[in-house]
Design a protein around this motif. Structure first.
Motif, PDB file in Angstrom:
ATOM      1  N   ASN A 217       0.808  -1.226   0.000  1.00 50.61           N
ATOM      2  CA  ASN A 217       0.000   0.000   0.000  1.00 50.61           C
ATOM      3  C   ASN A 217       0.837   1.271   0.000  1.00 50.61           C
ATOM      4  O   ASN A 217       0.290   2.369   0.127  1.00 50.61           O
ATOM      5  N   SER A 218       2.157   1.147  -0.145  1.00 52.05           N
ATOM      6  CA  SER A 218       3.028   2.315  -0.080  1.00 52.05           C
ATOM      7  C   SER A 218       3.513   2.771  -1.451  1.00 52.05           C
ATOM      8  O   SER A 218       4.421   3.602  -1.527  1.00 52.05           O
ATOM      9  N   LEU A 219       2.953   2.251  -2.509  1.00 52.16           N
ATOM     10  CA  LEU A 219       3.396   2.611  -3.851  1.00 52.16           C
ATOM     11  C   LEU A 219       2.829   3.974  -4.241  1.00 52.16           C
ATOM     12  O   LEU A 219       1.618   4.199  -4.207  1.00 52.16           O
ATOM     13  N   VAL A 220       3.724   4.906  -4.611  1.00 49.11           N
ATOM     14  CA  VAL A 220       3.314   6.257  -5.002  1.00 49.11           C
ATOM     15  C   VAL A 220       4.021   6.603  -6.305  1.00 49.11           C
ATOM     16  O   VAL A 220       5.032   5.984  -6.673  1.00 49.11           O
ATOM     17  N   SER A 221       3.464   7.596  -6.987  1.00 49.44           N
ATOM     18  CA  SER A 221       3.992   7.992  -8.287  1.00 49.44           C
ATOM     19  C   SER A 221       4.684   9.351  -8.180  1.00 49.44           C
ATOM     20  O   SER A 221       4.202  10.266  -7.485  1.00 49.44           O
ATOM     21  N   TYR A 222       5.828   9.469  -8.880  1.00 49.92           N
ATOM     22  CA  TYR A 222       6.528  10.742  -8.940  1.00 49.92           C
ATOM     23  C   TYR A 222       7.373  10.783 -10.203  1.00 49.92           C
ATOM     24  O   TYR A 222       8.143   9.845 -10.469  1.00 49.92           O
ATOM     25  N   SER A 223       7.219  11.836 -10.974  1.00 45.49           N
ATOM     26  CA  SER A 223       8.003  12.077 -12.185  1.00 45.49           C
ATOM     27  C   SER A 223       7.965  10.862 -13.129  1.00 45.49           C
ATOM     28  O   SER A 223       9.006  10.347 -13.585  1.00 45.49           O
ATOM     29  N   ASN A 224       6.739  10.419 -13.366  1.00 49.21           N
ATOM     30  CA  ASN A 224       6.489   9.316 -14.305  1.00 49.21           C
ATOM     31  C   ASN A 224       7.110   7.998 -13.855  1.00 49.21           C
ATOM     32  O   ASN A 224       7.386   7.112 -14.682  1.00 49.21           O
ATOM     33  N   SER A 225       7.343   7.870 -12.565  1.00 50.94           N
ATOM     34  CA  SER A 225       7.878   6.620 -12.031  1.00 50.94           C
ATOM     35  C   SER A 225       7.186   6.342 -10.707  1.00 50.94           C
ATOM     36  O   SER A 225       6.519   7.211 -10.122  1.00 50.94           O
ATOM     37  N   PHE A 226       7.385   5.111 -10.210  1.00 49.90           N
ATOM     38  CA  PHE A 226       6.781   4.711  -8.940  1.00 49.90           C
ATOM     39  C   PHE A 226       7.877   4.468  -7.915  1.00 49.90           C
ATOM     40  O   PHE A 226       8.916   3.872  -8.226  1.00 49.90           O
ATOM     41  N   TYR A 227       7.568   4.945  -6.703  1.00 52.99           N
ATOM     42  CA  TYR A 227       8.524   4.808  -5.618  1.00 52.99           C
ATOM     43  C   TYR A 227       7.776   4.315  -4.384  1.00 52.99           C
ATOM     44  O   TYR A 227       6.547   4.293  -4.329  1.00 52.99           O
ATOM     45  N   CYS A 228       8.561   3.926  -3.381  1.00 55.03           N
ATOM     46  CA  CYS A 228       7.983   3.438  -2.130  1.00 55.03           C
ATOM     47  C   CYS A 228       7.935   4.570  -1.108  1.00 55.03           C
ATOM     48  O   CYS A 228       8.913   5.308  -0.939  1.00 55.03           O
ATOM     49  N   ALA A 229       6.797   4.659  -0.462  1.00 57.32           N
ATOM     50  CA  ALA A 229       6.607   5.702   0.548  1.00 57.32           C
ATOM     51  C   ALA A 229       6.335   5.075   1.907  1.00 57.32           C
ATOM     52  O   ALA A 229       5.995   3.895   2.025  1.00 57.32           O
ATOM     53  N   ASP A 230       6.465   5.891   2.915  1.00 60.73           N
ATOM     54  CA  ASP A 230       6.138   5.474   4.269  1.00 60.73           C
ATOM     55  C   ASP A 230       4.620   5.592   4.460  1.00 60.73           C
ATOM     56  O   ASP A 230       3.940   6.354   3.768  1.00 60.73           O
ATOM     57  N   THR A 231       4.065   4.851   5.412  1.00 62.03           N
ATOM     58  CA  THR A 231       2.625   4.879   5.680  1.00 62.03           C
ATOM     59  C   THR A 231       2.376   4.953   7.182  1.00 62.03           C
ATOM     60  O   THR A 231       3.250   4.652   8.002  1.00 62.03           O
ATOM     61  N   LEU A 232       1.128   5.331   7.494  1.00 63.29           N
ATOM     62  CA  LEU A 232       0.742   5.370   8.896  1.00 63.29           C
ATOM     63  C   LEU A 232       0.729   3.978   9.508  1.00 63.29           C
ATOM     64  O   LEU A 232       1.133   3.778  10.658  1.00 63.29           O
ATOM     65  N   ASN A 233       0.259   3.018   8.743  1.00 63.72           N
ATOM     66  CA  ASN A 233       0.174   1.663   9.265  1.00 63.72           C
ATOM     67  C   ASN A 233       1.538   1.011   9.424  1.00 63.72           C
ATOM     68  O   ASN A 233       1.731   0.148  10.273  1.00 63.72           O
ATOM     69  N   THR A 234       2.499   1.445   8.614  1.00 67.81           N
ATOM     70  CA  THR A 234       3.818   0.818   8.663  1.00 67.81           C
ATOM     71  C   THR A 234       4.625   1.299   9.856  1.00 67.81           C
ATOM     72  O   THR A 234       5.122   0.506  10.658  1.00 67.81           O
ATOM     73  N   SER A 235       4.790   2.601   9.974  1.00 66.20           N
ATOM     74  CA  SER A 235       5.660   3.131  11.041  1.00 66.20           C
ATOM     75  C   SER A 235       5.124   4.404  11.670  1.00 66.20           C
ATOM     76  O   SER A 235       5.865   5.069  12.395  1.00 66.20           O
ATOM     77  N   ASN A 236       3.872   4.732  11.350  1.00 64.42           N
ATOM     78  CA  ASN A 236       3.303   5.999  11.828  1.00 64.42           C
ATOM     79  C   ASN A 236       4.132   7.186  11.341  1.00 64.42           C
ATOM     80  O   ASN A 236       4.327   8.182  12.049  1.00 64.42           O
TER      81      ASN A 236
END
Length: 501
Positions: A217-236
């Motif tokens: 659930n941490s997949l986000v898009s930036y500059s026409n690519s996908f990166y991993c982001a932090d989430t509330l459920n993962t580490s607050n």
């Protein structure tokens, strides 16, 4: 001879010049500092992303930098350590600070770029570069921390001038810096050698040999690519606070998300989650689901601010009217009480004045009425008194205690005599025994005063005349007048007056 002396003089100047240059060179040469290394703890405690830095030894540092997800143009001049910032559409640089444990500040270094693989390398010639002052968001880092703009690659620093240029690092000490940019999700990688990004968010999958996110659930898009982001459920959001998938609660992180029944709206460079217009699912305690702009939650329903304002205004007016009525009631009560007190005081004063007036009138009436025991008689008529007043003035003092003849009673009867007094004396004349009688008389009442004078009435004083009626005289007595002795009692010695009859 002169030529020889001139040559000696030139030789002397040359020697002095050489000595001066050697002295200057000796003074300007900085002191060498040995054993300097990177301040590893400073990097670890101020990093923007966990597990970004790796330290191979005390002079080698490896950074896996992450993108900031900021759009152009770059509006912020405050940076975070370990992040990649866009400076143009194709230029992404890392503001890398230089922390040495042997110096508080680093001014310049010889920079060498190392390019290529482990088998072949193409090193550039070292050049001396001046470091740039940076401002970082961490409070533990001083303002204007010196650093370099670096892009992905490997760099070496030597002969760094530190502490105001008075010291320099040992030429044999080489500070090695390697910077790698994080890889987009799906990029081919080698699990043994490649690092896709922060080990807390992404990894190189051994099955697919590609970079993947640790959380689906941490997949986000930036500059026409996908990166991993932090989430509330993962580490607050403790791993990567500036790249965390959180609720849009007035945050400038565009990665924020909203509940399914709301819309993600950007207002004033911040993101919020707004409910539909006139929604009936709002609550005043919900900081995520908000009513649309121009509406306010009231009784679990989004209504226009105008209605709220009108209601609040009416309530405010009602409360103001209530306070005004209370104040007016208090003022009216005070005024009424004051008026009653004034009326009571006025009536008391009037009653007191009336009582005094009645007492005065009674006193005047008692003075104007002649009692049976009074020795004076009221005036016959005011006009007659005025006509006779001038005639009596001359003889008034001689007639005060003289009893006139019977034939003269009507004409010369003074105003202060009474028939009762005269008859008392005459009747006593016929008595054979001596008799003492008391008659009230008015003192100092008729000496040049009018009986109608107010001051005359108020200032007069009364006393008692004590007279003795003698026995009948002998017939052969030559005197044809009887003498009566009248006593005026007083607090002091009695006064004796003699009267002829």
């Amino acid at each position: 001879m002169v030529y020889a002396m001139f040559m000696v003089f030139l030789l002397f100047l040359y020697i002095q010049t050489i000595n001066s240059q050697q002295t200057t060179t000796t003074i300007s040469t900085p002191t060498l500092v040995y054993g300097c290394s990177f301040a590893n703890n400073t990097y670890l405690t101020n990093t923007a992303v966990a597990n970004q830095f790796q330290f191979l030894n005390h002079t080698s540092i490896k950074l896996t930098a992450s993108y900031t997800f900021l759009s152009l143009p770059l509006s912020s001049s405050i940076f975070e350590i370990g992040l990649i910032y866009p400076f143009s559409t194709s230029t992404y640089l890392v503001p890398f600070p230089i922390f040495f444990d042997c110096a508080s500040i680093v001014h310049s270094c010889q920079l060498k770029t190392v390019a290529g693989t482990t088998l072949t390398s193409r090193d550039s010639e070292p050049i001396r570069v001046q470091l740039t002052p940076f401002n970082y968001s961490s409070n533990s880092i001083q303002i204007n921390q010196m650093g370099l703009y670096l892009k992905q690659g490997r760099y070496q620093l030597t002969n760094c001038s530190i502490n105001n240029g008075l010291f320099i690092t040992d030429p044999q000490t080489i500070f090695d810096i390697q910077i790698d940019y994080e890889k987009p999700v799906g990029t081919t990688c080698n699990p043994s050698t490649d690092n896709c990004g922060s080990s807390s968010l992404t990894t190189c999958s051994p099955t697919s040999l590609t970079c993947t996110c640790l959380s689906a659930n941490s997949l986000v898009s930036y500059s026409n690519s996908f990166y991993c982001a932090d989430t509330l459920n993962t580490s607050n959001c403790s791993i990567f606070p500036t790249r965390c998938v959180s609720w849009c609660n007035s945050t400038n992180n565009y990665l924020c998300i909203c509940p399914s029944d709301t819309l993600k709206i950007q207002r004033n460079n911040s993101y919020v989650c707004e409910l539909p217009v006139n929604s009936i699912n709002c609550t005043t305690f919900d900081t995520i689901r908000r009513c649309p702009y121009g509406q306010t939650c009231s009784n679990n329903q989004c209504i226009d601010n105008l209605v709220i304002t009108t209601t609040k205004t009416n309530d405010s007016n009602d409360s103001t009217d209530l306070r005004l009525r209370i104040a007016l009631g208090i003022i009216a009560g005070l005024l009424g009480t004051s008026i009653l007190v004034l009326i009571g005081a006025f009536c008391w004063v009037r009653q007191r004045q009336k009582h005094r007036r009645v007492i005065a009138e009674k006193s005047l009436s008692s003075l104007s009425v002649t009692p049976s025991s009074a020795i004076y008689m009221s005036p016959i008529h005011h006009q007659q008194q005025q006509q006779q007043q001038q005639q009596r003035k001359t003889s008034l003092s001689n007639q005060i205690y003289q009893l006139p003849n019977e034939s003269q009673d009507e004409i010369f009867s003074p105003i202060y005599r009474t028939n009762s007094f005269r008859q008392a004396i005459r009747s006593g004349y016929q008595r054979t025994n001596q008799t003492m009688e008391h008659v009230s008389t008015k003192r100092n009442s008729f000496m040049g005063k009018s009986p109608y004078d107010k001051e005359y009435l108020e200032s007069t004083s009364y006393s008692t005349l004590q007279y003795i009626i003698p026995t009948q005289t002998v017939h052969n007595q030559k005197s044809d007048q009887n003498i009566y002795q009248v006593f005026l009692p007083s607090t002091s010695s009695p006064t004796s007056l003699t009267h002829d009859v």
